[in-house]
Scaffold this motif. Structure first.
Motif, short mmCIF file in Angstrom:
data_model
loop_
_atom_site.label_atom_id
_atom_site.label_comp_id
_atom_site.label_asym_id
_atom_site.label_seq_id
_atom_site.Cartn_x
_atom_site.Cartn_y
_atom_site.Cartn_z
N LEU A 1 0.84 -1.22 0.00
CA LEU A 1 0.00 0.00 0.00
C LEU A 1 0.87 1.25 0.00
O LEU A 1 0.58 2.23 -0.70
N ALA A 2 1.95 1.23 0.80
CA ALA A 2 2.84 2.40 0.90
C ALA A 2 3.57 2.62 -0.42
O ALA A 2 3.75 3.76 -0.87
N ILE A 3 4.01 1.51 -1.07
CA ILE A 3 4.74 1.65 -2.35
C ILE A 3 3.80 2.19 -3.42
O ILE A 3 4.18 3.05 -4.22
N GLU A 4 2.55 1.74 -3.40
CA GLU A 4 1.58 2.27 -4.37
C GLU A 4 1.31 3.75 -4.10
O GLU A 4 1.16 4.55 -5.04
N ALA A 5 1.28 4.13 -2.82
CA ALA A 5 1.09 5.55 -2.47
C ALA A 5 2.26 6.37 -2.98
O ALA A 5 2.09 7.48 -3.51
N PHE A 6 3.47 5.83 -2.85
CA PHE A 6 4.69 6.51 -3.33
C PHE A 6 4.59 6.71 -4.85
O PHE A 6 4.89 7.79 -5.37
N ALA A 7 4.13 5.65 -5.55
CA ALA A 7 3.98 5.72 -7.01
C ALA A 7 2.98 6.81 -7.40
O ALA A 7 3.22 7.59 -8.32
N SER A 8 1.87 6.87 -6.67
CA SER A 8 0.84 7.89 -6.97
C SER A 8 1.37 9.29 -6.69
O SER A 8 1.09 10.23 -7.43
N ALA A 9 2.16 9.42 -5.61
CA ALA A 9 2.67 10.74 -5.22
C ALA A 9 3.59 11.31 -6.29
O ALA A 9 3.60 12.52 -6.54
N LEU A 10 4.36 10.45 -6.96
CA LEU A 10 5.30 10.94 -7.98
C LEU A 10 4.58 11.59 -9.15
O LEU A 10 5.13 12.43 -9.85
N GLU A 11 3.31 11.19 -9.36
CA GLU A 11 2.55 11.75 -10.50
C GLU A 11 2.19 13.21 -10.27
O GLU A 11 1.67 13.87 -11.17
N ILE A 12 2.48 13.74 -9.08
CA ILE A 12 2.18 15.15 -8.82
C ILE A 12 2.99 16.06 -9.75
O ILE A 12 2.54 17.16 -10.10
N ILE A 13 4.17 15.60 -10.19
CA ILE A 13 5.01 16.47 -11.04
C ILE A 13 4.36 16.69 -12.41
O ILE A 13 4.08 17.84 -12.77
N PRO A 14 4.05 15.62 -13.20
CA PRO A 14 3.36 15.89 -14.47
C PRO A 14 2.00 16.55 -14.28
O PRO A 14 1.60 17.41 -15.07
N ARG A 15 1.32 16.19 -13.18
CA ARG A 15 0.01 16.80 -12.92
C ARG A 15 0.15 18.31 -12.72
O ARG A 15 -0.61 19.12 -13.26
N THR A 16 1.16 18.70 -11.93
CA THR A 16 1.38 20.14 -11.67
C THR A 16 1.82 20.87 -12.93
O THR A 16 1.40 22.00 -13.19
N LEU A 17 2.69 20.22 -13.72
CA LEU A 17 3.13 20.84 -14.99
C LEU A 17 1.91 21.14 -15.85
O LEU A 17 1.82 22.21 -16.48
N ALA A 18 0.97 20.20 -15.91
CA ALA A 18 -0.24 20.38 -16.72
C ALA A 18 -1.10 21.51 -16.15
O ALA A 18 -1.55 22.40 -16.89
N GLU A 19 -1.30 21.50 -14.82
CA GLU A 19 -2.14 22.54 -14.19
C GLU A 19 -1.56 23.93 -14.42
O GLU A 19 -2.28 24.88 -14.73
N ASN A 20 -0.22 24.04 -14.25
CA ASN A 20 0.41 25.36 -14.40
C ASN A 20 0.36 25.86 -15.84
O ASN A 20 0.50 27.05 -16.08
N ALA A 21 0.20 24.92 -16.80
CA ALA A 21 0.13 25.34 -18.21
C ALA A 21 -1.33 25.52 -18.65
O ALA A 21 -1.61 25.78 -19.82
N GLY A 22 -2.26 25.36 -17.69
CA GLY A 22 -3.68 25.57 -18.02
C GLY A 22 -4.28 24.40 -18.77
O GLY A 22 -5.29 24.55 -19.47
N LEU A 23 -3.69 23.20 -18.62
CA LEU A 23 -4.21 22.01 -19.32
C LEU A 23 -4.99 21.15 -18.31
O LEU A 23 -4.88 21.33 -17.11
N ASP A 24 -5.74 20.18 -18.86
CA ASP A 24 -6.49 19.28 -17.98
C ASP A 24 -5.55 18.21 -17.44
O ASP A 24 -5.05 17.38 -18.22
N PRO A 25 -5.29 18.17 -16.12
CA PRO A 25 -4.29 17.23 -15.60
C PRO A 25 -4.68 15.76 -15.79
O PRO A 25 -3.82 14.92 -16.05
#
Length: 548
Positions: A432-456
């Motif tokens: 469960l913790a390793i899956e949480a770690f994997a999900s947390a890493l996706e914050i970088i592409p998600r944030t890049l998309a949000e900051n560019a005004g795209l749908d994350p």
């Protein structure tokens, strides 16, 4: 407070605060997430800037994560740990400070969800450690080799570090300066010390007027107006001793009984100083950089001998001059000899933005160089300086490690997918913790998309698909924020040194684990505020933070 037979026993000083268990964890996680959210909007090429105003009204405009966190007056202890991550990342690599803080914030966010499911903090910490080790292994596997003489790749690395900063307007020019400077100061064994690249800031002119000097710039002027302004074929003496008459080591009194004796005493002083100047001139030196003072009489004699002299030069500048010109720093007047001198084609005093500076140029093989940054306002120049500092560091790291990875969120998506596969093989609660770690890493592409005004969500789905179906090049697919598609980051030239990612993931994981393991916060009683000083309530909670 404890009790013995119904009698209360005070353990902590009166006024101390203690928060335990889930409350302590919740407060710490909330503080850390608040810090991560503060810098999150600055991430990526379309990131926004922050304006920071300090107590005396000085303004800093930047989107450099570590600068923002240093300038914010953060007081919450858990939030301070997040600032430490940014500082470590800055010291180690110079870039990726925002990435490290944002990942740490999201690791804690997902850990909070697991804590609510009654997963024990030590289980989460163990899973995060396993995930961080595996992430490092995966990153090493997807890294690409770069040769220290591959200038094109080094330019792309510098370009990526400067993207989104205030330097974007003249990126081409500045990347050229950065790569040239680093390749000049790099040692034969591949190590690079960026301290040997001196960056001088000058307000005035435009960014395009920035230039590299193949040698040194010293922010000083000649000590005497009669000295030559320009010296060709310079023989340079670096002196770490005062060109003044020697005072006695012990307190001494000289008894003078007649005017003749006083005159003799003054003449002897002058003769001593002339002796020192004669030694300097006899060595063949026509340029003198002195770390200490130069007496007025000495200035006169040096000017008569046609020597260009500069006094009170900083120790760090002396070391760079020694490296650039091949001179030795002489610590004693008696040790001055022709063999100690360095060489430079030209030493001249020039006016830059209304201030005199000494330029030491045309060195044979300068192992220390200078970059002059120009810009319209002080804020522009300061932000340019930060961007160049980041670029210098990442290029030097790339030369040292000889490895880079794609940017644009590509490594994070690849890590996320590979860690999920790994989690399935681990099993147990750590999964469960390793899956949480994997999900947390996706914050970088998600944030890049949000900051560019795209749908994350659309962008994340598209990136995952391109990684899973992209074959050999799938791992290089990142977010092309300009065209709102998943693109090959290697072909687009969006690349970063491997150490930026390994350090960011490792630091974020360590900080998240440390904050998670805290289940008891004991705050000592605050000392009384000075008379008339604002209390904590009036100040709105903890410095720079919303009240927790």
């Amino acid at each position: 407070m404890s009790s013995l037979g119904g009698q209360p026993i005070l353990i902590l000083k009166e006024g101390s605060q203690r928060t335990r268990g889930r409350d302590a964890q919740a407060a710490n996680i909330a503080a850390a997430k608040a810090v991560a959210n503060a810098v999150r909007t600055t991430l990526g090429p379309k990131g926004m800037d922050k304006m920071l105003v300090d107590t005396i009204g000085d303004v800093v405009i930047t989107n450099d994560g570590v600068t923002i966190l240093k300038e914010m007056d953060i007081e919450h202890p858990a939030a301070k740990m997040m600032v430490e991550i940014a500082k470590t990342q800055d010291d180690e690599v110079g870039d990726g400070t925002t990435t490290a803080v944002v990942i740490a914030g999201d690791l804690l966010k997902y850990a909070e969800g697991l804590l609510e499911q009654d997963v024990h903090p030590t289980v989460i910490a163990h899973g995060y450690r396993m995930a961080a080790d595996k992430a490092d292994e995966i990153l090493q596997g997807i890294a690409v080799d770069v040769k220290p003489d591959d200038l094109e790749m080094l330019r792309k690395i510098a370009d990526t570090a400067m993207t989104g900063k205030g330097a974007e307007a003249a990126k081409g020019k500045l990347t050229e300066l950065v790569v040239k400077a680093i390749t000049m100061v790099a040692d034969a064994d591949g190590s690079v010390d960026t301290d040997f690249v001196k960056v001088e800031k000058r307000v005035g002119g435009s960014i395009e007027d920035s230039e590299i000097v193949e040698g040194m710039i010293i922010d000083k002027e000649r000590v005497h107006p009669a000295m030559p302004r320009v010296v060709k074929d310079a023989k340079i003496l670096l002196l770490n001793a005062p060109v003044e008459f020697k005072k006695t080591e012990v307190d001494a009194e000289i008894s003078i009984t007649s005017p003749d004796q006083l005159q003799m005493f003054l003449d002897e002083e002058e003769r001593m100083i002339k002796g020192i100047v004669d030694k300097i001139v006899a060595s063949g030196a026509n340029v003198l950089f002195c770390q200490k003072g130069i007496d007025d009489i000495a200035q006169h004699y040096l000017a008569k001998a046609g020597v260009l002299a500069v006094r009170r030069v900083k120790k760090s500048d002396m070391e760079k001059l020694a490296r650039a010109t091949g001179a030795s720093i002489v610590s004693s007047i008696d040790a001055i000899a022709p063999g100690e001198l360095g060489k430079a084609g030209t030493v001249e005093e020039k006016k830059v933005s209304g201030e005199e500076m000494i330029f030491v140029t045309e060195c044979d093989n300068p192992k220390a160089v200078s970059i002059i940054i120009r810009g319209g306002t002080e804020h522009v120049v300061d932000e340019l300086d930060r961007a160049i500092e980041d670029a210098l560091r990442v290029v030097s790291v790339a030369i040292e490690d000889k490895k880079f990875v794609a940017g644009g969120g590509a490594p994070e998506i690849e890590l996320s997918l590979r860690l999920r596969d790994y989690a399935a093989s681990v099993g147990g609660r750590a999964q469960l913790a390793i899956e949480a770690f994997a999900s947390a890493l996706e914050i970088i592409p998600r944030t890049l998309a949000e900051n560019a005004g795209l749908d994350p969500i659309d962008m994340l789905v598209s990136l995952r698909a391109s990684h899973e179906q992209g074959g050999a090049t799938g791992k290089y697919m990142g977010l092309d924020v300009y065209n709102a598609v998943a693109g090959n980051m290697l072909e687009a030239g969006v690349i970063e040194p491997l150490r930026v990612k390994t350090q960011a993931v490792a630091s974020a994981a360590e900080a998240a684990i440390m904050i998670l393991r805290i289940d008891d916060v004991i705050a000592a009683a605050r000392s009384a505020a000075p008379q008339g000083g604002p209390g904590m309530e009036e100040m709105g909670g903890m410095g720079g933070m919303p009240p927790m």
